[in-house]
Design an enzyme around this catalytic site. Structure first.
Site, mmCIF file in Angstrom:
data_model
loop_
_atom_site.group_PDB
_atom_site.id
_atom_site.type_symbol
_atom_site.label_atom_id
_atom_site.label_comp_id
_atom_site.label_asym_id
_atom_site.label_seq_id
_atom_site.Cartn_x
_atom_site.Cartn_y
_atom_site.Cartn_z
ATOM 1 N N ASP A 204 -6.110 9.750 10.075
ATOM 2 C CA ASP A 204 -4.810 9.211 10.462
ATOM 3 C C ASP A 204 -4.307 9.753 11.794
ATOM 4 O O ASP A 204 -4.556 10.906 12.142
ATOM 5 C CB ASP A 204 -3.776 9.518 9.369
ATOM 6 C CG ASP A 204 -3.948 8.613 8.164
ATOM 7 O OD1 ASP A 204 -3.870 7.382 8.354
ATOM 8 O OD2 ASP A 204 -4.183 9.119 7.053
ATOM 9 N N GLU B 107 0.849 -1.186 0.000
ATOM 10 C CA GLU B 107 0.000 0.000 0.000
ATOM 11 C C GLU B 107 0.883 1.234 0.000
ATOM 12 O O GLU B 107 1.772 1.361 0.838
ATOM 13 C CB GLU B 107 -0.816 0.011 1.292
ATOM 14 C CG GLU B 107 -2.306 -0.113 1.079
ATOM 15 C CD GLU B 107 -3.014 -0.084 2.424
ATOM 16 O OE1 GLU B 107 -3.571 -1.122 2.790
ATOM 17 O OE2 GLU B 107 -2.989 0.956 3.110
#
Lengths: 412, 270
Positions: free
Chosen positions: B60, B49
């Protein structure tokens, strides 16, 4: 889902007031751009809000608090001395600064906290820029005994110390956010992170007409009380509607609140005043519509200050409440269809208007609405004396005296 | 078959789950991240990824936020990320590459152009954190046309009935956000996963990757067994960040990350 008749905003056919659609969109703007974790919560909120709207008991409860706790209705003041000084159109002030906690913010917060209580939430998180929304949120959390966490950019914590102290006194936890430039955008990110990590018991109390659907609609509905009152008050005072309504815009909740009831009254010009900062072309501005382009941030599609690669830029304004690189999606739509106009006012011009207002009317306005006033000062002199302008004085300026003193070179 | 399908089919034959390490593009600079990307398959990455840096990564935690900032400072753009994938494909045409990021840079690039250019560059799938099913029509048709999988995210808050809605047209694999929270903070327990996975498998026959909060070899092993793949992101970035001096890569940077990756891979393969 949006077909429930609402006492707050009735969806009407062929009306500019019927938005958003069932995807939460105003034209191409709005929507629900959030992580999957939050989607079920947005549906839950939407359902709870529709149910509240349909419940006469909710309306009664809200009316009670608005009247006896917030102090509504707020007066519509004919600013005679300012009008004389400008020598043109009659200028009226919608006195939202007289609300409890000193700004229009409590209108929305009062509505949402009642929704949160209906949903059984026990903890509230909110973002704040100038601290007005944070103080309003901390206030209702104190009133109802709810846990409260406020995210505030570290830069804003510094320039809005009195509000930080107020929030502490009210029992809220204030978390300074150091990411980015440490302003409202960064506080919003952090509040969303908190919400996603605490979905079970936490309600995210958004302070402006932005974010994922249904927030822009819900906040607008709760703020529309401003415009509804203006309509009644100006009709009583002048026997007609105003020619121009002016309001300052950060996210745009006070503007949306005063604009919305007038959207279908084509004779009323609606002007939103964005913070131009050092100037619209200085690169140091918060004028999302004038200098941004559509994109996706914080759950909605709207005009954003961004670079050519889609990275969000930092906004700049002397006013912490306008220092945001986006704007509510309904404003973006009103701009694109031409129903409302959006103009910029610089830090300098706002400071000047701040002093004029204080001197002529004995009202110390928040730096946010000083931007609105600065635009009124530009247009009123050229208008005929029988024309009417209503300015939304959305907050009081006590919180800003340190900033103003600093810019005027005065040591307090 | 797509690279993603081929890889998962092969792993099924091997009888193990996949390890999906994550790196943020251009963190701390383009060359280092490309070198790391190229070395990952040999160190045990089954799929990779690549995080696309965004100024406001609201899903995040602090570790990936910092990585995104370093990436942006080093000049990361979506175009640059695709350039990196093209460079990777010169030497590796088998390891599936999935881009993970936020919608605005894609929106700014142009949804159709982005899907076309990504597929051309050798990207296999995209994960757009802030694009739920309800907004996916923005990319769906373009991605399909380009042969790109849009990887669907599901969360602990996704109800059973919603799982069917979200996964109806899913392709590639499913990404299970195993905690209600942001990246690199809490971890789901084996018991949580044992409860969640059957629920998801009811709604899809696609492989399920488990992500958010997986940091140790033990956790990676558990997730890759109960699910079909384990995504490890913040833990690797934390290691990378600890080797930087004044934000710059050092000679320890790549070996440290690869060593950790090998440890994770050994556990997944054991």
């Amino acid at each position: 889902m949006t077909n429930t008749p609402s006492p707050l905003s009735s969806p009407l056919a062929n009306s500019l007031r019927s938005g958003p659609d069932d995807r939460g969109r105003f034209g191409i703007f709005g929507g629900r751009f959030v992580a999957e974790t939050l989607m079920p919560l947005l549906f839950e909120l939407d359902e709870a809000y529709r149910a509240a709207q349909a419940d006469p008991e909710f309306r009664r409860e809200l009316d009670y608090y608005l009247k006896d706790y917030v102090g509504r209705p707020s007066p519509l003041w004919f600013a005679q001395h300012l009008t004389e000084e400008l020598g043109g159109a009659k200028v009226y002030f919608k006195r939202e600064e007289l609300n409890h906690t000193g700004s229009h913010k409590l209108n929305n917060v009062m509505g949402q906290i009642l929704v949160a209580r209906r949903m059984g939430k026990t903890r509230i998180v909110a973002e704040t820029g100038a601290g007005q929304h944070g103080v309003a949120t901390a206030t209702v959390c104190a009133l109802f005994g709810l846990k409260c966490t406020i995210y505030m950019g570290a830069t804003d914590v510094e320039r809005q110390k009195p509000n930080v102290f107020r929030m502490h006194l009210l029992g809220a936890e204030v978390k300074p956010v150091t990411a980015g430039a440490g302003t409202l955008k960064d506080a919003m990110n952090e509040a969303m992170r908190d919400w996603v990590a605490n979905v079970a018991d936490t309600y995210f109390l958004v302070g402006t007409v932005a974010g994922p659907h249904p927030y822009p609609e819900m906040v607008r509905d709760f703020q529309s009380v401003i415009g509804v009152e203006v309509k009644e008050q100006i009709t009583q005072a002048e026997g007609r509607l105003p020619d121009v309504i002016v309001a300052a815009i950060g996210g745009g909740s006070n503007a949306m609140g005063i604009f919305h009831p007038f959207l279908d009254d084509a004779s009323v010009r609606l002007i939103g005043v964005e913070a131009a900062g050092h100037g619209l072309d200085s690169g140091k501005t918060a004028a999302s519509i004038s200098r941004g382009r559509p994109g996706v941030l914080h759950g909605n599609r709207t005009y954003l200050l961004q670079d050519k690669h889609g990275q969000i830029e930092e906004a700049h304004s002397i006013s912490a409440g306008l220092d945001y690189p986006g704007i509510g999606p309904e404003h973006s739509w009103l701009n694109d269809i031409g129903r409302a106009e959006y103009v910029g006012v610089t830090d300098e011009e706002a400071l000047e208007a701040f002093q004029v207002c204080t001197r002529t009317e004995g009202i110390i306005p928040a730096l946010e609405c000083a931007h609105g006033l600065a635009h009124v000062m530009k247009i009123a002199p050229a208008m005929a004396k029988d024309r009417i302008i209503v300015l939304n004085v959305s907050g009081r300026g006590d919180k800003d005296i340190f900033t103003v003193a600093h810019h005027l070179g005065v040591k307090l | 078959m797509s690279r993603i399908q081929t890889r998962f089919a092969a792993l099924k034959k091997e009888g193990r789950g996949a390890l999906i390490p994550y790196l943020q593009a251009c963190d701390p600079d383009y060359d280092t991240s490309l070198e790391l990307l190229r070395a990952m398959p040999a160190a045990g990455a089954d799929l990779i990824e690549i995080g696309v840096p965004f100024s406001d990564p609201s899903a995040d935690g602090p570790t990936i936020q910092a990585a995104a900032l370093r990436g942006l400072k080093a000049g990361a753009t979506l175009g640059r990320v695709l350039e990196m994938v093209r460079a990777f494909r010169e030497t590796d045409n088998e390891t599936p590459i999935v881009l993970m990021g936020y919608l605005n840079p894609i929106d700014s690039y142009g949804p159709a152009e982005f899907c076309f250019d990504s597929a051309q560059a050798g990207v296999d799938g995209i994960i757009v954190v802030d694009m739920p099913t309800e907004e996916a029509d923005l990319l769906d048709a373009h991605a399909r046309e380009a042969g790109l999988d849009i990887i669907s995210l599901v969360a602990p808050t996704t109800s059973n009935s919603r799982l069917f809605h979200v996964l109806r047209d899913a392709s590639g694999f499913v990404y299970y956000v195993s905690i209600t929270g942001i990246t690199g903070t809490n971890s789901a327990s084996a018991a949580d996963l044992e409860k969640a996975l059957p629920r998801i498998r009811e709604a899809t026959s696609l492989p399920v990757a488990v992500g958010f909060g997986i940091s140790t070899p033990e956790q990676a092993r558990t997730a890759s067994r109960i699910g079909d793949a384990a995504v490890v992101a913040s833990a690797l970035i934390k290691t990378m960040a600890s080797t930087l001096e004044n934000g710059q890569a050092t000679e320890r940077t790549i070996p440290s990350v690869l060593k950790q990756l090998e440890g994770l891979a050994a556990a997944v393969r054991a």
